[in-house]
Scaffold this motif. Sequence first.
Motif, PDB file in Angstrom:
ATOM      1  N   UNK B 187       0.687  -1.516  -0.472  1.00 17.04           N
ATOM      2  CA  UNK B 187       0.247  -0.227   0.164  1.00 17.04           C
ATOM      3  C   UNK B 187       1.128   1.216  -0.271  1.00 17.04           C
ATOM      4  N   UNK B 188       2.057   1.156   0.045  1.00 12.76           N
ATOM      5  CA  UNK B 188       2.931   2.650  -0.800  1.00 12.76           C
ATOM      6  C   UNK B 188       4.372   2.257  -1.379  1.00 12.76           C
ATOM      7  N   UNK B 189       4.684   3.382  -2.226  1.00 11.47           N
ATOM      8  CA  UNK B 189       5.935   2.760  -2.929  1.00 11.47           C
ATOM      9  C   UNK B 189       7.176   2.934  -2.779  1.00 11.47           C
ATOM     10  N   UNK B 190       7.664   2.217  -3.398  1.00 12.48           N
ATOM     11  CA  UNK B 190       9.407   2.770  -2.910  1.00 12.48           C
ATOM     12  C   UNK B 190       9.803   3.970  -2.410  1.00 12.48           C
ATOM     13  N   UNK B 191       9.437   4.890  -3.640  1.00 15.22           N
ATOM     14  CA  UNK B 191      10.096   6.211  -2.971  1.00 15.22           C
ATOM     15  C   UNK B 191       9.487   6.903  -2.147  1.00 15.22           C
ATOM     16  N   UNK B 192       7.779   6.640  -1.608  1.00 15.19           N
ATOM     17  CA  UNK B 192       6.893   7.112  -0.549  1.00 15.19           C
ATOM     18  C   UNK B 192       7.833   6.697   0.400  1.00 15.19           C
ATOM     19  N   UNK B 193       8.072   5.472   0.311  1.00 11.09           N
ATOM     20  CA  UNK B 193       8.745   4.355   1.454  1.00 11.09           C
ATOM     21  C   UNK B 193       8.660   5.774   2.271  1.00 11.09           C
ATOM     22  N   UNK B 240      14.167  -1.284  14.010  1.00 13.87           N
ATOM     23  CA  UNK B 240      12.449  -1.668  13.193  1.00 13.87           C
ATOM     24  C   UNK B 240      11.405  -1.108  13.998  1.00 13.87           C
ATOM     25  N   UNK B 241      11.581  -1.197  15.785  1.00 13.83           N
ATOM     26  CA  UNK B 241      10.115  -0.055  15.971  1.00 13.83           C
ATOM     27  C   UNK B 241      10.039   0.997  15.814  1.00 13.83           C
ATOM     28  N   UNK B 242      11.464   2.089  15.273  1.00 16.01           N
ATOM     29  CA  UNK B 242      11.152   3.028  14.391  1.00 16.01           C
ATOM     30  C   UNK B 242      10.021   3.205  13.318  1.00 16.01           C
ATOM     31  N   UNK B 243      10.474   1.985  12.654  1.00 16.58           N
ATOM     32  CA  UNK B 243      10.244   2.538  11.256  1.00 16.58           C
ATOM     33  C   UNK B 243       8.851   1.980  11.715  1.00 16.58           C
ATOM     34  N   UNK B 244       8.953   0.907  12.304  1.00 12.22           N
ATOM     35  CA  UNK B 244       7.175   0.443  12.563  1.00 12.22           C
ATOM     36  C   UNK B 244       6.331   1.608  12.389  1.00 12.22           C
ATOM     37  N   UNK B 245       6.414   1.942  14.215  1.00 15.52           N
ATOM     38  CA  UNK B 245       6.348   3.832  14.574  1.00 15.52           C
ATOM     39  C   UNK B 245       5.644   4.441  13.218  1.00 15.52           C
ATOM     40  N   UNK B 246       6.510   4.407  12.568  1.00 15.23           N
ATOM     41  CA  UNK B 246       6.080   5.724  11.347  1.00 15.23           C
ATOM     42  C   UNK B 246       5.686   4.566  10.188  1.00 15.23           C
ATOM     43  N   UNK B 247       5.772   3.409  10.223  1.00 14.32           N
ATOM     44  CA  UNK B 247       4.634   2.674   8.655  1.00 14.32           C
ATOM     45  C   UNK B 247       4.225   1.888   8.955  1.00 14.32           C
ATOM     46  N   UNK B 248       3.896   1.891  10.358  1.00 14.99           N
ATOM     47  CA  UNK B 248       3.328   0.251  10.740  1.00 14.99           C
ATOM     48  C   UNK B 248       2.193  -0.588  10.144  1.00 14.99           C
ATOM     49  N   UNK B 249       1.089   0.967   9.291  1.00  8.18           N
ATOM     50  CA  UNK B 249       0.005   0.164   9.109  1.00  8.18           C
ATOM     51  C   UNK B 249       0.218  -0.458   7.905  1.00  8.18           C
ATOM     52  N   UNK B 250       1.954  -0.203   7.258  1.00  6.79           N
ATOM     53  CA  UNK B 250       1.991  -0.817   5.820  1.00  6.79           C
ATOM     54  C   UNK B 250       2.719  -2.449   6.089  1.00  6.79           C
ATOM     55  N   UNK B 251       3.535  -2.101   7.566  1.00 12.79           N
ATOM     56  CA  UNK B 251       3.983  -3.355   7.719  1.00 12.79           C
ATOM     57  C   UNK B 251       3.354  -4.727   7.510  1.00 12.79           C
ATOM     58  N   UNK B 252       3.680  -5.129   6.401  1.00 13.45           N
ATOM     59  CA  UNK B 252       2.042  -6.714   7.137  1.00 13.45           C
ATOM     60  C   UNK B 252       3.354  -7.795   7.058  1.00 13.45           C
ATOM     61  N   UNK B 253       4.477  -8.048   7.136  1.00 12.52           N
ATOM     62  CA  UNK B 253       5.073  -9.711   7.430  1.00 12.52           C
ATOM     63  C   UNK B 253       6.954  -9.440   7.939  1.00 12.52           C
TER      64      UNK B 253
END
Lengths: 416, 416
Positions: B187-193, B240-253
Motif C-alpha cells: 500500500x506504499x511505493x518505494x519512493x514514498x516509503x 525496527x520499532x522506529x520504522x514500525x512507528x512511522x509505517x506500521x500500517x503498511x508493514x504486513x510481514x
Amino acid sequence: MKAEIIAVGTELLLGQIVNTNAQYLSQQCAALGIDIYFQTVVGDNEGRLRQALDTARQRADLIICTGGLGPTKDDLTKDVLAAFTGKELIMHEPSLDKIKSMFRDRGLAMAESNARQALMLTDSDPLMNDNGLAVGVALTHEGTHYMLLPGPPREMKLMFDTYGTSWLSRLADGRGALYSRMLKFAGIGESALEKELLDLIEAQQDPTIAPYAKEGEVTVRLTTRAATEEEANSKLKPVEEEIRRRLGKHLYATKDKPIEQIIYEQLKERGMTLSAAESCTGGLISDLITSVPDSSSVFSGSIVSYTNAVKETILQVPAGLLEGPEAPGAISKESAEAMAGKVRELLGTDYALSVTGIAGPGSAEGKPVGLVYIGLAERGKPTTVVEGRYSGTRELIKLRAAKAALYLLWQRLQER
Amino acid sequence: MKAEIIAVGTELLLGQIVNTNAQYLSQQCAALGIDIYFQTVVGDNEGRLRQALDTARQRADLIICTGGLGPTKDDLTKDVLAAFTGKELIMHEPSLDKIKSMFRDRGLAMAESNARQALMLTDSDPLMNDNGLAVGVALTHEGTHYMLLPGPPREMKLMFDTYGTSWLSRLADGRGALYSRMLKFAGIGESALEKELLDLIEAQQDPTIAPYAKEGEVTVRLTTRAATEEEANSKLKPVEEEIRRRLGKHLYATKDKPIEQIIYEQLKERGMTLSAAESCTGGLISDLITSVPDSSSVFSGSIVSYTNAVKETILQVPAGLLEGPEAPGAISKESAEAMAGKVRELLGTDYALSVTGIAGPGSAEGKPVGLVYIGLAERGKPTTVVEGRYSGTRELIKLRAAKAALYLLWQRLQER
C-alpha cells in the motif's frame, strides 16, 4: 562481439535474490550472436562498481549493467558511469515529464529524488522504460559500448527487448547488422523440441539456432549477420522452412508474441468470443488473456471454481459427477467436459476452455500431482477433453496447464 | 573477511541455467559474517578462468569456486588452480576407492576420466562429496584461501554445509556473524516509503537500512554484525520499532512473504473464506492467491466479469448501474460495491474483493487509464470501496490494482 554483464545490487551479494537478469540477458545475447565471457555481480558501492567497470572494459566490447537506476541514494550506476567515462549527467526531459505526470495523476507530491530516474549521460541514447520510471542509457565511449538497464526484471526485459536490441543492431562494426527471426512453439517441451532439431543445432554455423524455454513456451531464435534484410532473409528462409517441416503443428508465431496474443488476434478477426472455467489454474488463463490490450472485445470472462460448491452452484456441474463413491470426481474428463460446456452456455461465448487438475504440492482424490484435464467447448460441436501430466512446482504446473489449454484452442482455430 | 564467488560453467554464460549456487553461498557467507563483494561467472575456458582467479585474488581473502570438478574435458577448475598456485595435482585415494566401488557395484566399467574427479592439490584439504563423486578442495596459498566445490547444487550445498563451513570457521577473524531482518510493506511505493525513512537511511551505520521494490511490493532489509543472535536483536530492535512507528500500517510481514501468503495464513487460522469479482485485474487476484499452496482451504473462487453482460447475468449487478445516460457505469464506486457484495453472497464466503477499472492502454466510459475502484465485502458489515489511480503498462496497472485490493483486505483482517 564480446560482452560482459554486470549486475549491481547488494541484495544479490547477500543472496536475497537470485540473478535471473544475468540469465535472461545471456540468453538474449546468445541468440543475437553476442558472446558473453563473464558475468559480474557487485554491490551498491561506488568504488567497487568502478573497479568492475574497469575490469570489464579490458575484456569486453559491450558492457551491460542492470540495477542501480532507481530514485534512492544507493542507486549509483549512472553516477559511476558518468564519472568513469568523463560524461555529465543531463536530464532526459520526456522521462522527467512522465515522472511528473505520474505523480500529478495520482495526486501525490513528487519527492525530489524521483527526478534522478530521468537522468542520462551526455552523448548517450535514452532507452525508454515502458514498465517503470527510470530511463535506461546506451553509450559508446572510446570504443566500448555501455548499456544501463533497470534492476526489476519486468522493466529490464521490456526495455532490452524493445529498445536495447535495436540499439545493439545499429552498432556499426563493418560486419553488417544482426537479423533475427523468432519461432514460437507451444504444446511441446524444450527437450522434445531440441531432440527434433538436434542435427540442425549441432551442425549450425550461419544462421545460429538457439532454442530456449521461458514462461511455459519454447522459442527458437535464428540469427544471421548480413548487409541487407534481403540477404538475411535468403539465409534464414531455408532453415526456417526445415524447422517448419518438422515442427509446424507446434509453431504458432514467427514473432515474439505469447500464444494468448495470437488467439486474441484470430478471435478478433473472426468476431468470436471466449470464456473459461478454471479450477487448478486458478485464474491464470484469464490473467494471461486479459494481459493482451483490447482483450475485452473477445474475452467475456471466466468462473474460477476452486471448490466443488462453486462448481455446483455457479457452474452447474452435476453433483453426481463431483462427489460420491461412484463419481469420477472434480479431477476427471467428465468434470472438465461439463465445466467447459456449462461456462460456454452461461457466458454465451463461441468457445470456452476449462481446466481441472492437481497443481500440488499435495495430491487430491487419490490422483497424482500434475494430472490435469483440459476441456474445449465450441458452439454447435461436441466438447473435447485432453489429459495432460505436468511436472514442476505448483506455479509451473499452473503455467504449463494454462499454456496447454491455450494451445488446444489455438489448434482448433487453425482447423477453420 | 572479504570473499568472492566464482561460478564456472559455459551453461551459465549461455543463460541455460540460473546461478542459484552464487545465491546459496552468498546467503551462507552472510550468515557466517563473511562479506561477499563480488560474484563472477566464467565459462569452461582455461585462460579466462585463470584471469578470473587473478582478478579475485587482488580483491578477496577467500575465493569460492563452484563447478568444473567433473570427469569431462571441459572440467578444468582443479587444473587451473594447480597451475595458478604452482601446486601439483595428486590423487585422493579414499575418493578414488569410492568411485571405483561405485562402478563395481553397478557392474559398469570405469572410464579412465572418472579418476580425475578424485584429484586434489598438494598441501590442500579434501572436502568430501556425500552426494556425488568429485572431491572438493580447500587450500590456503600466499595468504589467499581457495575452496573448490562441485557445480550440481545438491552436491555443492551438502559439501559446503558439512565440510566447507567447518574449514572456514578455522579461519575465523572474530568479527561475528551478519544478522538480517526483512520488513515487507504494501500500500506504499518505494519512493514514498524512502521519503518517510530518509533521515534514518541517511544516518544509517549499524544496522544498515536497505529499501528495494519488486513485484508490486516494497522490502526494507536491516542488517547488522554481531557475536550472538541476542546482540543482533538488541541492535535491530530499536530501528525496527522506529520504522514500525512511522509505517506500521503498511508493514504486513517481517519475513520475505508476499501479501497473499499472509492473507492465506490469517484466513486459515480463523477458518474464514474469500472470493473475488474481478474486472480489470482479469483473474490476477485469483492467480496470486491460488499460487499459495493449500489456498483452496480459504479461497472458494471468483467470477472474472470482463463484460457488462457477465456482470449482469452471472454477478447480478443491476443493469441500471452499468448502462444508461444516468448510470454511474461499470467503472464506478457503485459497481465495485455491487460486485463485491454479490460475489460474496453467490459464493457464500466471509469476505469478497472486487476490482473494476481501466488497465489501458485505451480509456473507457470517458474515464482515465489507471482509475480503479476496489470493493471489500464482509459478512454482516457494509461493503467499503476505495478509489485508486495507478500508472504503468497494462500489466503493471493490473498488478498494482491486485496488490492494492489484497492490501485492503489485509488491513481489514488486522482490525479484528
